[in-house]
Write an enzyme that holds these catalytic residues in place. Sequence first.
Site, PDB file in Angstrom:
ATOM      1  N   LYS A  20       0.798  -1.204   0.000  1.00 61.20           N
ATOM      2  CA  LYS A  20       0.000   0.000   0.000  1.00 61.20           C
ATOM      3  C   LYS A  20       0.844   1.274   0.000  1.00 61.20           C
ATOM      4  O   LYS A  20       0.372   2.337  -0.382  1.00 61.20           O
ATOM      5  CB  LYS A  20      -0.898   0.006   1.255  1.00 61.20           C
ATOM      6  CG  LYS A  20      -1.820  -1.135   1.396  1.00 61.20           C
ATOM      7  CD  LYS A  20      -2.539  -1.002   2.765  1.00 61.20           C
ATOM      8  CE  LYS A  20      -3.285  -2.271   3.066  1.00 61.20           C
ATOM      9  NZ  LYS A  20      -3.773  -2.269   4.476  1.00 61.20           N
ATOM     10  N   ASP A  53       7.641   3.364  -2.037  1.00 56.45           N
ATOM     11  CA  ASP A  53       7.763   4.437  -1.049  1.00 56.45           C
ATOM     12  C   ASP A  53       9.118   4.381  -0.346  1.00 56.45           C
ATOM     13  O   ASP A  53       9.763   5.398  -0.153  1.00 56.45           O
ATOM     14  CB  ASP A  53       6.610   4.389  -0.028  1.00 56.45           C
ATOM     15  CG  ASP A  53       6.442   3.006   0.598  1.00 56.45           C
ATOM     16  OD1 ASP A  53       6.865   2.026  -0.032  1.00 56.45           O
ATOM     17  OD2 ASP A  53       5.897   2.918   1.707  1.00 56.45           O
ATOM     18  N   ASP A 102      14.129  -0.429   2.434  1.00 56.40           N
ATOM     19  CA  ASP A 102      14.724  -0.536   3.769  1.00 56.40           C
ATOM     20  C   ASP A 102      15.798  -1.609   3.721  1.00 56.40           C
ATOM     21  O   ASP A 102      16.953  -1.339   3.403  1.00 56.40           O
ATOM     22  CB  ASP A 102      13.601  -0.856   4.764  1.00 56.40           C
ATOM     23  CG  ASP A 102      14.057  -0.773   6.210  1.00 56.40           C
ATOM     24  OD1 ASP A 102      15.274  -0.780   6.456  1.00 56.40           O
ATOM     25  OD2 ASP A 102      13.198  -0.708   7.112  1.00 56.40           O
ATOM     26  N   PHE A 146      12.607   4.340  12.310  1.00 55.25           N
ATOM     27  CA  PHE A 146      11.311   3.984  11.755  1.00 55.25           C
ATOM     28  C   PHE A 146      10.556   5.266  11.395  1.00 55.25           C
ATOM     29  O   PHE A 146      10.404   6.156  12.220  1.00 55.25           O
ATOM     30  CB  PHE A 146      10.517   3.161  12.772  1.00 55.25           C
ATOM     31  CG  PHE A 146       9.291   2.544  12.170  1.00 55.25           C
ATOM     32  CD1 PHE A 146       9.388   1.427  11.357  1.00 55.25           C
ATOM     33  CD2 PHE A 146       8.043   3.102  12.390  1.00 55.25           C
ATOM     34  CE1 PHE A 146       8.257   0.865  10.778  1.00 55.25           C
ATOM     35  CE2 PHE A 146       6.902   2.540  11.828  1.00 55.25           C
ATOM     36  CZ  PHE A 146       7.013   1.424  11.011  1.00 55.25           C
ATOM     37  N   VAL A 147      10.117   5.343  10.140  1.00 54.59           N
ATOM     38  CA  VAL A 147       9.435   6.558   9.681  1.00 54.59           C
ATOM     39  C   VAL A 147       8.025   6.230   9.210  1.00 54.59           C
ATOM     40  O   VAL A 147       7.743   5.118   8.754  1.00 54.59           O
ATOM     41  CB  VAL A 147      10.218   7.271   8.544  1.00 54.59           C
ATOM     42  CG1 VAL A 147      11.511   7.850   9.067  1.00 54.59           C
ATOM     43  CG2 VAL A 147      10.479   6.345   7.356  1.00 54.59           C
TER      44      VAL A 147
HETATM   45  C1  PRP Z   1       7.096  -1.550   3.084  1.00 54.77           C
HETATM   46  C2  PRP Z   1       7.434  -0.638   1.917  1.00 54.77           C
HETATM   47  C3  PRP Z   1       8.252  -1.498   1.010  1.00 54.77           C
HETATM   48  C4  PRP Z   1       8.927  -2.464   1.972  1.00 54.77           C
HETATM   49  C5  PRP Z   1      10.347  -2.063   2.160  1.00 54.77           C
HETATM   50  O1  PRP Z   1       5.961  -2.287   2.754  1.00 54.77           O
HETATM   51  O2  PRP Z   1       6.273  -0.152   1.285  1.00 54.77           O
HETATM   52  O3  PRP Z   1       7.448  -2.192   0.082  1.00 54.77           O
HETATM   53  O4  PRP Z   1       8.230  -2.381   3.225  1.00 54.77           O
HETATM   54  O5  PRP Z   1      10.998  -2.898   3.088  1.00 54.77           O
HETATM   55  P1  PRP Z   1      12.266  -3.794   2.731  1.00 54.77           P
HETATM   56  O6  PRP Z   1      13.162  -2.988   1.826  1.00 54.77           O
HETATM   57  O7  PRP Z   1      12.910  -4.042   4.083  1.00 54.77           O
HETATM   58  O8  PRP Z   1      11.792  -5.050   2.102  1.00 54.77           O
HETATM   59  P2  PRP Z   1       5.132  -3.146   3.820  1.00 54.77           P
HETATM   60  O9  PRP Z   1       5.497  -4.588   3.686  1.00 54.77           O
HETATM   61  O10 PRP Z   1       5.276  -2.531   5.179  1.00 54.77           O
HETATM   62  O11 PRP Z   1       3.639  -3.008   3.290  1.00 54.77           O
HETATM   63  P3  PRP Z   1       2.758  -1.687   3.029  1.00 54.77           P
HETATM   64  O12 PRP Z   1       3.378  -0.952   1.876  1.00 54.77           O
HETATM   65  O13 PRP Z   1       1.423  -2.232   2.704  1.00 54.77           O
HETATM   66  O14 PRP Z   1       2.774  -0.865   4.301  1.00 54.77           O
END
Ligand code: PRP
Length: 199
Positions: A62, A119, A122, A171-172
């Site tokens: 999302k 977005d 990480d 954490f942001v």
């Molecule tokens: C977050 C973000 C990336 C991913 C990055 O998604 O949107 O897709 O984590 O993390 P990484 O580089 O450590 O793999 P999340 O899984 O939290 O889902 P969301 O976008 O629905 O919040």
Amino acid sequence: MTLSSRRDGVGNDDDLATSVFSKDIEGVLIDGPQIQARLRELAAEITADYAGEQLLLVGVLKGAFMVMADLARHLDLPVEVDFMAVSSYGSSTKTSGVVRILKDLEREIADRHVLVVEDIVDSGLTLKYLLRNLADRGPRSLEVLALLAKPGSARPELRVRYQGFEVPNVFVVGYGLDYAERYRNLDCIATLEPAVYAD
Ligand code: PRP
């Protein structure tokens, strides 16, 4: 760290300090106008790089819903948009690297120019999985835009061609990013008060 005094999002011109989120927000790392200015710069680069081509933007839900909407408006190109929804197993503040596809693309991408819009990168594990998965479908080109990247995530195999900002290893939330599904609708990137995690 001080709260931003300018906001273009929730509450229009209200100060974030007076918003419903104020007690939860520790500080603003990147404010709304800074995000929009950087997206305009990146959009100008992308517009030049893909001039004369059809581009498919693939938003990773999302988190990427905000950056997709704003980036697309800044592009002077005939783009199509599609979305994937992925979820990584793990706690709400840490990814495990095991990725589950919750929603796949609606159309084939063979022979298409594809720009993945994220977005945040990480650990890079989500993006690594996605790039491998999408590359197998035979796109003409496959590039990545990530609004945010954590230090050390700029590994060559991740091929983040368009990067907005590097953020520190904290954490942001905001501008699409959540904690326990909240704060996605902030127009800025912020950190949370430690008390929020204790709830
Ligand atoms: C977050 C973000 C990336 C991913 C990055 O998604 O949107 O897709 O984590 O993390 P990484 O580089 O450590 O793999 P999340 O899984 O939290 O889902 P969301 O976008 O629905 O919040």
